[in-house]
Write a protein that holds these residues in place. Structure first.
Motif, mmCIF file in Angstrom:
data_model
loop_
_atom_site.group_PDB
_atom_site.id
_atom_site.type_symbol
_atom_site.label_atom_id
_atom_site.label_comp_id
_atom_site.label_asym_id
_atom_site.label_seq_id
_atom_site.Cartn_x
_atom_site.Cartn_y
_atom_site.Cartn_z
ATOM 1 N N GLY A 97 0.802 -1.215 0.000
ATOM 2 C CA GLY A 97 0.000 0.000 0.000
ATOM 3 C C GLY A 97 0.832 1.262 0.000
ATOM 4 O O GLY A 97 0.520 2.243 0.685
ATOM 5 N N ILE A 98 1.922 1.268 -0.770
ATOM 6 C CA ILE A 98 2.825 2.416 -0.815
ATOM 7 C C ILE A 98 2.293 3.449 -1.798
ATOM 8 O O ILE A 98 2.163 3.173 -2.992
ATOM 9 C CB ILE A 98 4.240 1.990 -1.248
ATOM 10 N N GLY A 99 2.013 4.652 -1.336
ATOM 11 C CA GLY A 99 1.642 5.755 -2.212
ATOM 12 C C GLY A 99 0.387 5.491 -3.020
ATOM 13 O O GLY A 99 -0.486 4.712 -2.633
ATOM 14 N N ALA A 100 0.320 6.151 -4.184
ATOM 15 C CA ALA A 100 -0.815 5.963 -5.087
ATOM 16 C C ALA A 100 -0.793 4.539 -5.637
ATOM 17 O O ALA A 100 0.268 3.969 -5.885
ATOM 18 C CB ALA A 100 -0.762 6.975 -6.225
ATOM 19 N N SER A 101 -1.965 3.977 -5.835
ATOM 20 C CA SER A 101 -2.036 2.604 -6.348
ATOM 21 C C SER A 101 -1.448 2.524 -7.752
ATOM 22 O O SER A 101 -1.709 3.381 -8.601
ATOM 23 C CB SER A 101 -3.496 2.136 -6.384
ATOM 24 N N PRO A 102 -0.651 1.492 -8.018
ATOM 25 C CA PRO A 102 -0.156 1.295 -9.383
ATOM 26 C C PRO A 102 -1.237 0.771 -10.324
ATOM 27 O O PRO A 102 -1.036 0.754 -11.536
ATOM 28 C CB PRO A 102 0.962 0.272 -9.206
ATOM 29 N N LEU A 103 -2.370 0.334 -9.771
ATOM 30 C CA LEU A 103 -3.451 -0.174 -10.613
ATOM 31 C C LEU A 103 -4.132 1.007 -11.311
ATOM 32 O O LEU A 103 -4.430 2.028 -10.690
ATOM 33 C CB LEU A 103 -4.464 -0.956 -9.785
ATOM 34 N N GLY A 104 -4.351 0.846 -12.611
ATOM 35 C CA GLY A 104 -4.909 1.945 -13.389
ATOM 36 C C GLY A 104 -3.855 2.912 -13.891
ATOM 37 O O GLY A 104 -4.180 3.998 -14.375
ATOM 38 N N GLN A 105 -2.581 2.534 -13.799
ATOM 39 C CA GLN A 105 -1.469 3.385 -14.235
ATOM 40 C C GLN A 105 -0.671 2.654 -15.301
ATOM 41 O O GLN A 105 -0.355 1.465 -15.151
ATOM 42 C CB GLN A 105 -0.556 3.703 -13.050
ATOM 43 N N LEU A 106 -0.346 3.338 -16.395
ATOM 44 C CA LEU A 106 0.493 2.756 -17.439
ATOM 45 C C LEU A 106 1.647 3.700 -17.728
ATOM 46 O O LEU A 106 1.451 4.913 -17.875
ATOM 47 C CB LEU A 106 -0.304 2.488 -18.705
ATOM 48 N N THR A 107 2.850 3.147 -17.795
ATOM 49 C CA THR A 107 4.062 3.923 -18.065
ATOM 50 C C THR A 107 4.758 3.350 -19.297
ATOM 51 O O THR A 107 4.951 2.138 -19.402
ATOM 52 C CB THR A 107 5.025 3.879 -16.867
ATOM 53 N N ARG A 108 5.111 4.230 -20.203
ATOM 54 C CA ARG A 108 5.872 3.843 -21.403
ATOM 55 C C ARG A 108 7.274 4.439 -21.314
ATOM 56 O O ARG A 108 7.479 5.493 -20.717
ATOM 57 C CB ARG A 108 5.193 4.371 -22.674
ATOM 58 N N PHE A 109 8.226 3.758 -21.957
ATOM 59 C CA PHE A 109 9.580 4.295 -22.036
ATOM 60 C C PHE A 109 10.160 3.941 -23.390
ATOM 61 O O PHE A 109 10.134 2.782 -23.816
ATOM 62 C CB PHE A 109 10.463 3.730 -20.922
ATOM 63 N N ASP A 110 10.686 4.962 -24.074
ATOM 64 C CA ASP A 110 11.369 4.796 -25.357
ATOM 65 C C ASP A 110 12.829 5.150 -25.121
ATOM 66 O O ASP A 110 13.180 6.326 -25.003
ATOM 67 C CB ASP A 110 10.736 5.727 -26.401
ATOM 68 N N MET A 111 13.690 4.128 -25.036
ATOM 69 C CA MET A 111 15.086 4.375 -24.718
ATOM 70 C C MET A 111 15.823 5.059 -25.852
ATOM 71 O O MET A 111 16.806 5.779 -25.630
ATOM 72 C CB MET A 111 15.791 3.061 -24.354
ATOM 73 N N GLN A 112 15.369 4.864 -27.078
ATOM 74 C CA GLN A 112 16.045 5.477 -28.216
ATOM 75 C C GLN A 112 15.989 7.003 -28.122
ATOM 76 O O GLN A 112 16.940 7.696 -28.482
ATOM 77 C CB GLN A 112 15.417 5.006 -29.530
ATOM 78 N N ASN A 113 14.862 7.526 -27.619
ATOM 79 C CA ASN A 113 14.702 8.968 -27.472
ATOM 80 C C ASN A 113 14.750 9.411 -26.010
ATOM 81 O O ASN A 113 14.508 10.574 -25.706
ATOM 82 C CB ASN A 113 13.365 9.407 -28.081
ATOM 83 N N TRP A 114 15.015 8.473 -25.081
ATOM 84 C CA TRP A 114 15.081 8.752 -23.651
ATOM 85 C C TRP A 114 13.835 9.503 -23.193
ATOM 86 O O TRP A 114 13.902 10.562 -22.575
ATOM 87 C CB TRP A 114 16.347 9.548 -23.309
ATOM 88 N N ARG A 115 12.693 8.909 -23.491
ATOM 89 C CA ARG A 115 11.435 9.597 -23.217
ATOM 90 C C ARG A 115 10.495 8.700 -22.424
ATOM 91 O O ARG A 115 10.129 7.617 -22.870
ATOM 92 C CB ARG A 115 10.777 10.019 -24.533
ATOM 93 N N PHE A 116 10.119 9.169 -21.245
ATOM 94 C CA PHE A 116 9.093 8.519 -20.439
ATOM 95 C C PHE A 116 7.757 9.202 -20.684
ATOM 96 O O PHE A 116 7.687 10.418 -20.867
ATOM 97 C CB PHE A 116 9.408 8.621 -18.938
ATOM 98 N N SER A 117 6.688 8.429 -20.643
ATOM 99 C CA SER A 117 5.347 8.996 -20.615
ATOM 100 C C SER A 117 4.482 8.083 -19.759
ATOM 101 O O SER A 117 4.745 6.882 -19.651
ATOM 102 C CB SER A 117 4.754 9.122 -22.019
ATOM 103 N N ALA A 118 3.472 8.658 -19.126
ATOM 104 C CA ALA A 118 2.609 7.877 -18.242
ATOM 105 C C ALA A 118 1.206 8.465 -18.264
ATOM 106 O O ALA A 118 1.023 9.662 -18.499
ATOM 107 C CB ALA A 118 3.160 7.861 -16.821
ATOM 108 N N PHE A 119 0.231 7.624 -18.023
ATOM 109 C CA PHE A 119 -1.139 8.100 -17.902
ATOM 110 C C PHE A 119 -1.934 7.131 -17.038
ATOM 111 O O PHE A 119 -1.586 5.962 -16.900
ATOM 112 C CB PHE A 119 -1.803 8.274 -19.274
#
Length: 335
Positions: free
Chosen positions: A209-231
């Protein structure tokens, strides 16, 4: 709860106010199902074992090969051995107090309900989109949290599904953008390892139960462009209809079963009563020759389920039948 030696092992994480003794007790009680002991599964298993997860059930059908070792770094002395059993041995060495049950098997619609029902949390580390959707379907029905990731080349995503959040089908109702696999398209070891580590962190956060629930969260990472995105996708609706995966053993005489693979790929059709029809002839053959009854279930089979899913999408507007898919990896085709 662990004794003095166990407290020494977990002291650094127990010091965290977000974990403490209560969080460590939650870890020691947890029963976790891990499907896949490959590039994602290796860091997941190491960090869950290190954190003191009480019981891990591990499923993987494959053997260790030399081409695995750049990203599955625990298997250097285990080439040719079943991954599940080799991983279990490593985990016992890392943390003798935990319980690991290894199954050299494929996850399928027959065994998934029992495996998921016995777990508090499920981690999808399989390099199989069929396994991912089978797990999501079962976790949604049983209310179990699912941490799932997919990595290809230099990019990927990780997310928390079900357990009160929308399912994988709610976020990805259609076929994946890329139908390749790590085997066919390649992957860089640290990229898949990073996503596996993120999966382990999401699992521990959910259990403690640490912080905000990870359920309902998606994170993407593109290492070629060093770009994280999440929603967050907590409001994503479940699809009104979908093509369920079923096991070949659950088909019967009343089903119209279509084997999409040619005989050179699958010498034996998925079921004895299956009609063998190439995908490019499927629509015309079904509508003109076989013509399943409107109430009859139509079952489409291939190796991974991808061809069957494509065919089901084409047929859905043309026929009123319920359509189900079979992913049959036991024969030799590649998709």
């Amino acid at each position: 709860m662990a004794g003095a030696s166990g407290m020494n092992r977990y002291q650094r994480q127990i010091q965290l106010p977000e974990i403490g003794l209560a969080g460590q007790a939650a870890f020691s009680r947890a029963r976790v199902l891990v499907v896949g002991a490959g590039g994602l599964g290796v860091p997941v298993l190491q960090y869950l074992a290190g954190a003191g997860i009480g019981e891990i059930t591990l499923i993987d059908p494959d053997l260790v090969s030399e081409s695995n070792l750049h990203r599955q770094v625990i298997y250097g002395e285990s080439i040719g051995q079943p991954k599940a059993e080799a991983a279990a041995g490593v985990l016992h060495g890392l943390n003798p107090s935990m319980r690991v049950t290894a199954h050299k098997a494929c996850l399928d619609p027959l065994n998934a309900p029992d495996f998921v029902a016995a777990a508090d949390l499920v981690l999808d580390c399989a390099d199989s989109f069929a396994a991912s959707y089978i797990l999501s379907d079962q976790c949604l029905v049983l209310g179990k949290p699912l941490i799932s990731a997919s990595v290809l080349g230099l990019s990927g995503y990780v997310g928390g599904f079900c357990g009160g959040a929308p399912s994988l089908r709610a976020v990805f109702p259609q076929l994946p953008e890329s139908l390749a696999s790590c085997e066919s398209a390649g992957v860089l070891g640290p990229v898949v390892g990073m996503f596996g580590t993120m999966m382990a962190q999401m699992a521990l956060a959910q259990l403690a139960g640490i912080g905000a629930s990870p359920l309902g969260q998606l994170t993407r990472f593109d290492m070629q462009n060093w770009r994280f995105s999440a929603f967050r996708f907590t409001g994503a609706p479940e699809p009104a209809t979908h093509h369920p995966f079923i096991a070949a053993a659950t088909t019967g005489p009343a089903d119209c079963v279509i084997e999409l693979r040619p005989e050179t790929e699958a010498p034996r059709p998925v079921t004895p009563q299956a009609h063998r029809i190439p995908p490019n002839q499927l629509t015309a053959t079904l509508l003109r020759k076989i013509a399943p009854d409107p109430g009859q279930r139509l079952v489409l089979a291939c190796r991974s389920g991808l061809r069957a899913w494509r065919a089901a999408d084409l047929l859905r507007p043309l026929i009123p039948n319920q359509i189900a898919l079979i992913a049959d990896p036991q024969t030799g085709d590649q998709s």
